[in-house]
Every structure is written in structure tokens, then in C-alpha cells.
Design a protein around this motif. Sequence first.
Motif, PDB file in Angstrom:
ATOM      1  N   ALA A 159       0.815  -1.219   0.000  1.00 23.45           N
ATOM      2  CA  ALA A 159       0.000   0.000   0.000  1.00 23.45           C
ATOM      3  C   ALA A 159       0.847   1.266   0.000  1.00 23.45           C
ATOM      4  CB  ALA A 159      -0.929   0.002   1.212  1.00 23.45           C
ATOM      5  N   ARG A 160       2.182   1.135   0.022  1.00 24.03           N
ATOM      6  CA  ARG A 160       3.104   2.273   0.075  1.00 24.03           C
ATOM      7  C   ARG A 160       2.836   3.136   1.289  1.00 24.03           C
ATOM      8  NH1 ARG A 160       6.717   0.140  -3.301  1.00 24.03           N
ATOM      9  NH2 ARG A 160       5.877  -0.235  -5.371  1.00 24.03           N
ATOM     10  N   ARG A 161       2.506   2.494   2.421  1.00 26.77           N
ATOM     11  CA  ARG A 161       2.187   3.234   3.632  1.00 26.77           C
ATOM     12  C   ARG A 161       3.409   3.542   4.473  1.00 26.77           C
ATOM     13  NH1 ARG A 161      -1.570  -0.555   6.488  1.00 26.77           N
ATOM     14  NH2 ARG A 161      -1.182   0.863   8.236  1.00 26.77           N
ATOM     15  N   GLY A 162       4.429   2.757   4.362  1.00 27.96           N
ATOM     16  CA  GLY A 162       5.621   2.988   5.156  1.00 27.96           C
ATOM     17  C   GLY A 162       5.444   2.582   6.604  1.00 27.96           C
ATOM     18  N   GLY A 163       6.349   3.016   7.434  1.00 27.17           N
ATOM     19  CA  GLY A 163       6.372   2.641   8.842  1.00 27.17           C
ATOM     20  C   GLY A 163       7.806   2.385   9.268  1.00 27.17           C
ATOM     21  N   TRP A 164       7.969   1.944  10.500  1.00 29.02           N
ATOM     22  CA  TRP A 164       9.304   1.733  11.057  1.00 29.02           C
ATOM     23  C   TRP A 164       9.406   0.355  11.673  1.00 29.02           C
ATOM     24  CZ3 TRP A 164      13.134   5.289  10.348  1.00 29.02           C
ATOM     25  CH2 TRP A 164      12.721   6.509   9.799  1.00 29.02           C
ATOM     26  N   LEU A 165      10.396  -0.389  11.243  1.00 27.73           N
ATOM     27  CA  LEU A 165      10.635  -1.746  11.718  1.00 27.73           C
ATOM     28  C   LEU A 165      11.576  -1.700  12.910  1.00 27.73           C
ATOM     29  CD1 LEU A 165      10.473  -4.865  11.311  1.00 27.73           C
ATOM     30  CD2 LEU A 165      12.424  -4.622   9.753  1.00 27.73           C
ATOM     31  N   VAL A 166      11.189  -2.345  13.993  1.00 31.68           N
ATOM     32  CA  VAL A 166      12.003  -2.386  15.210  1.00 31.68           C
ATOM     33  C   VAL A 166      12.469  -3.818  15.436  1.00 31.68           C
ATOM     34  CG1 VAL A 166      12.102  -1.921  17.682  1.00 31.68           C
ATOM     35  CG2 VAL A 166      10.668  -0.487  16.208  1.00 31.68           C
ATOM     36  N   LEU A 167      13.782  -4.004  15.419  1.00 30.41           N
ATOM     37  CA  LEU A 167      14.385  -5.307  15.658  1.00 30.41           C
ATOM     38  C   LEU A 167      15.231  -5.226  16.919  1.00 30.41           C
ATOM     39  CD1 LEU A 167      15.587  -6.091  12.021  1.00 30.41           C
ATOM     40  CD2 LEU A 167      13.460  -6.827  13.102  1.00 30.41           C
ATOM     41  N   ALA A 168      15.087  -6.209  17.777  1.00 21.43           N
ATOM     42  CA  ALA A 168      15.814  -6.204  19.042  1.00 21.43           C
ATOM     43  C   ALA A 168      16.640  -7.468  19.183  1.00 21.43           C
ATOM     44  CB  ALA A 168      14.854  -6.070  20.223  1.00 21.43           C
ATOM     45  N   ALA A 169      17.774  -7.330  19.861  1.00 18.47           N
ATOM     46  CA  ALA A 169      18.621  -8.493  20.101  1.00 18.47           C
ATOM     47  C   ALA A 169      17.868  -9.538  20.929  1.00 18.47           C
ATOM     48  CB  ALA A 169      19.900  -8.067  20.810  1.00 18.47           C
ATOM     49  N   GLU A 170      17.003  -9.065  21.794  1.00 13.70           N
ATOM     50  CA  GLU A 170      16.164  -9.948  22.603  1.00 13.70           C
ATOM     51  C   GLU A 170      14.721  -9.470  22.492  1.00 13.70           C
ATOM     52  OE1 GLU A 170      17.250 -12.606  24.002  1.00 13.70           O
ATOM     53  OE2 GLU A 170      19.405 -12.256  23.796  1.00 13.70           O
ATOM     54  N   GLY A 171      13.800 -10.383  22.305  1.00  8.16           N
ATOM     55  CA  GLY A 171      12.400 -10.012  22.242  1.00  8.16           C
ATOM     56  C   GLY A 171      11.846 -10.003  20.830  1.00  8.16           C
ATOM     57  N   ASP A 172      10.523  -9.808  20.744  1.00  9.92           N
ATOM     58  CA  ASP A 172       9.825  -9.845  19.459  1.00  9.92           C
ATOM     59  C   ASP A 172      10.026  -8.553  18.671  1.00  9.92           C
ATOM     60  OD1 ASP A 172       8.776 -12.371  19.954  1.00  9.92           O
ATOM     61  OD2 ASP A 172       7.013 -11.558  20.986  1.00  9.92           O
ATOM     62  N   PRO A 173       9.903  -8.629  17.358  1.00 12.25           N
ATOM     63  CA  PRO A 173       9.998  -7.428  16.527  1.00 12.25           C
ATOM     64  C   PRO A 173       8.711  -6.625  16.632  1.00 12.25           C
ATOM     65  CG  PRO A 173       9.410  -9.285  15.165  1.00 12.25           C
ATOM     66  CD  PRO A 173       9.626  -9.843  16.546  1.00 12.25           C
ATOM     67  N   ALA A 174       8.733  -5.411  16.058  1.00 15.38           N
ATOM     68  CA  ALA A 174       7.544  -4.571  16.098  1.00 15.38           C
ATOM     69  C   ALA A 174       7.549  -3.631  14.904  1.00 15.38           C
ATOM     70  CB  ALA A 174       7.507  -3.765  17.405  1.00 15.38           C
ATOM     71  N   LEU A 175       6.378  -3.068  14.604  1.00 15.32           N
ATOM     72  CA  LEU A 175       6.235  -2.048  13.573  1.00 15.32           C
ATOM     73  C   LEU A 175       5.632  -0.802  14.206  1.00 15.32           C
ATOM     74  CD1 LEU A 175       4.899  -3.932  10.413  1.00 15.32           C
ATOM     75  CD2 LEU A 175       7.009  -2.623  10.589  1.00 15.32           C
ATOM     76  N   LEU A 176       6.239   0.342  13.922  1.00 13.39           N
ATOM     77  CA  LEU A 176       5.770   1.609  14.461  1.00 13.39           C
ATOM     78  C   LEU A 176       5.293   2.505  13.317  1.00 13.39           C
ATOM     79  CD1 LEU A 176       8.689   2.417  16.944  1.00 13.39           C
ATOM     80  CD2 LEU A 176       6.557   1.207  17.457  1.00 13.39           C
ATOM     81  N   GLU A 177       4.356   3.397  13.633  1.00 15.60           N
ATOM     82  CA  GLU A 177       3.896   4.365  12.651  1.00 15.60           C
ATOM     83  C   GLU A 177       4.947   5.434  12.403  1.00 15.60           C
ATOM     84  OE1 GLU A 177       1.333   4.581  10.720  1.00 15.60           O
ATOM     85  OE2 GLU A 177       0.237   2.820  11.444  1.00 15.60           O
ATOM     86  N   GLU A 178       5.628   5.852  13.475  1.00 13.39           N
ATOM     87  CA  GLU A 178       6.622   6.911  13.379  1.00 13.39           C
ATOM     88  C   GLU A 178       7.916   6.472  14.039  1.00 13.39           C
ATOM     89  OE1 GLU A 178       5.039  10.455  15.037  1.00 13.39           O
ATOM     90  OE2 GLU A 178       3.428  10.645  13.558  1.00 13.39           O
ATOM     91  N   GLY A 179       9.016   7.045  13.612  1.00 12.36           N
ATOM     92  CA  GLY A 179      10.305   6.711  14.200  1.00 12.36           C
ATOM     93  C   GLY A 179      11.416   7.429  13.471  1.00 12.36           C
ATOM     94  N   SER A 180      12.639   7.031  13.751  1.00 14.66           N
ATOM     95  CA  SER A 180      13.817   7.543  13.065  1.00 14.66           C
ATOM     96  C   SER A 180      14.892   6.475  13.152  1.00 14.66           C
ATOM     97  CB  SER A 180      14.298   8.853  13.700  1.00 14.66           C
ATOM     98  OG  SER A 180      14.631   8.647  15.067  1.00 14.66           O
ATOM     99  N   PRO A 181      15.816   6.431  12.164  1.00 13.54           N
ATOM    100  CA  PRO A 181      16.853   5.399  12.173  1.00 13.54           C
ATOM    101  C   PRO A 181      17.664   5.445  13.471  1.00 13.54           C
ATOM    102  CG  PRO A 181      16.827   6.579  10.092  1.00 13.54           C
ATOM    103  CD  PRO A 181      15.948   7.346  11.021  1.00 13.54           C
TER     104      PRO A 181
END
Length: 323
Positions: free
Chosen positions: A120-142
Motif C-alpha cells: 500500500a506504500r504506507r511505510g512505517g518503522w521496523l524495530v528489531l531487538a537483540a532480545e524479544g519480538d519485533p515490532a512495527l511503528l507508525e513513526e520513528g527515526s533510524p
Amino acid sequence: MQTIFETLLTLLNRGEDSVLATVASAQGSTPRGAGAQLLAGREGLISGTIGGGPGEAQALVLAAECLEKRRSNLRRLELRHGGELDSVCGGEQEVLLQFIPGDSAAWKALAQEALERLEARRGGWLVLAAEGDPALLEEGSPAWDGARLVLPLPVGERVVIFGGGHCALALAPVLRSVGFRVAVFDDRPEFASAERFPEAETVVCHDYTDIAGGLELTAEDYAVVMTSGHSHDLEVENQLLRRPLRYVGVMGSRTKTAYVNGKLREMGVPEEAIQKVHTPIGTAIKAVTPEEIAVSITGELIYERALHREAAVPPPHGCPSHL
């Protein structure tokens, strides 16, 4: 990233374990920077790359260990002569290796949502952690703090091509092949059709004197002007240069450029905006044919995209900003 998640979802639907390796930070000379990814399974590399060579080979060895031990890992790969990998690249990559169980509901949900957003070309922010589950955020920064990595979903920068002639016909598929989204704008119905430009996500047939009436532009767009004549170029540039855009490039000779620029000044376009136009457009490779011109323009756009992406990425965790 889209191919990575498509492949991951297939593996999860089959109940197969995998490992996602992501470059969390890069210093010095490395084949790929932060955000590069590969997906590995029991048979080795499945999709993606973090740059090939000894660094990627070592990452695949580490991924196999993660699969065997069913746990994640974080490793720094030294791509230096005399280092662990004895590479002459001269840099380092910090690689986050995440073990993904074949029955992980969290990863399956994330892969599905990421693919929906990318489609859908909506974008978002992928959060990857060394421990724990991943997540997707609406807003963020590298960001990378040594334990948590935040990356943008790559919906792809958009190039709006004004003019649907032979050069545009050659340019659209090349741009698409390197990850740009493509829109084509022309005032001639026979040149502005989805059948003529199957690689374009948007094709607009509208009067050049009213761009806004046919297509909404954003400050992140790259504009390439190659209409059927200098009068149309003038109409288009007059509108483009009065608003913020990521890039404006115009095809034409230096004589034509001088003429159009003079007219733009008469029309009140600020000199600063005129000087930012890339013209003659493209890298200097003595391109002549439409296909060669397409390669030249794409090369320049790849370079401009890379500059913008580098400027948006913070320095590696614990390292000074000049590295």
C-alpha cells in the motif's frame, strides 16, 4: 526488504526455522551499510545479501550456529586485512542475527503487516531487538543503541517523469529495477497510458500548465523533465521550482538550458531554485540512445538517493559522527 518478508512468510507458513541477519551499523569501507539484510535457512542463504564476500560467508556460518542452537546473536565482522576475515575492504559491520522459530506467531504477524504496508506504500518503522519480538511503528527515526535497531520500511522513493516519449519509455523499467517507484505525466493520451508504462505505479494524462490538477507532488519526490519541447519544459519547471522537491533534473542541451533559465528568471523563479536544477541531466557517460540516457539518468538518481539516505542515518553506536 519486500522479498525478504515474502520469503520469511513462506517459511513460517511451512513451519521452517530461519535466521534474519541485519547490518545494524557499518564503519569504514564495507560492501553494504546499515539496514542490509539476508535470510538464511537450513540450506544456507535463501534471500537477500549483506554484501557478499568473506563478511557474508561468515554471517552465514553464524546463522547456521543460530539455527542449531535456536538462539539469536550479535557479532562484529572485521573486514580488514589481517583481521578475523582477512578482508581488504577496511571496515566493520555489526550484524544482528535473529533466530526465527517456524511457529512464531509474532514474526508471522509482523511479516504480514510489513508486506501489507509495502504493497500500500504506507511505510512505517521496523524495530528489531537483540532480545524479544519485533515490532512495527507508525513513526520513528533510524537508530541503533547496541540492542535495538530501528529501520524505515523501504516504500521506495518516487520519480515523476514529465514526458512519455522514447527516453521515458527506456527510463521507467530501469528506475523500477533499482527500487524507485515511477510516475509518468504527459498531456498526450497516446503517450500517457498504463499499457505503455506497465512498470509505472501512476500514469497521468493532464495539461502541463496544471500539474497539481493531475498529480499531487511531495517534498520527497524526484522530478525528471523530458517533455516534447522547451515550451512544455518551461511550463513544468516554472511550477516545480516554486515548491520543495528532493530533486529536479531536466534533459536538454546547454543552449536550451540557458534559454529556459532566462525565461524562468523573467517569470520570477528564484535564482537559488534555478541553480539547484540538474541539467543537462544524468551522469557524464556520453549517452546518446534512449537506453544509454536511461542508464545515465538512473546513475545520477541512485547517487542522489544514496546521499539523502546517508544524511538520514545517524553515526554508529559509540562512534564519532565523522566516521
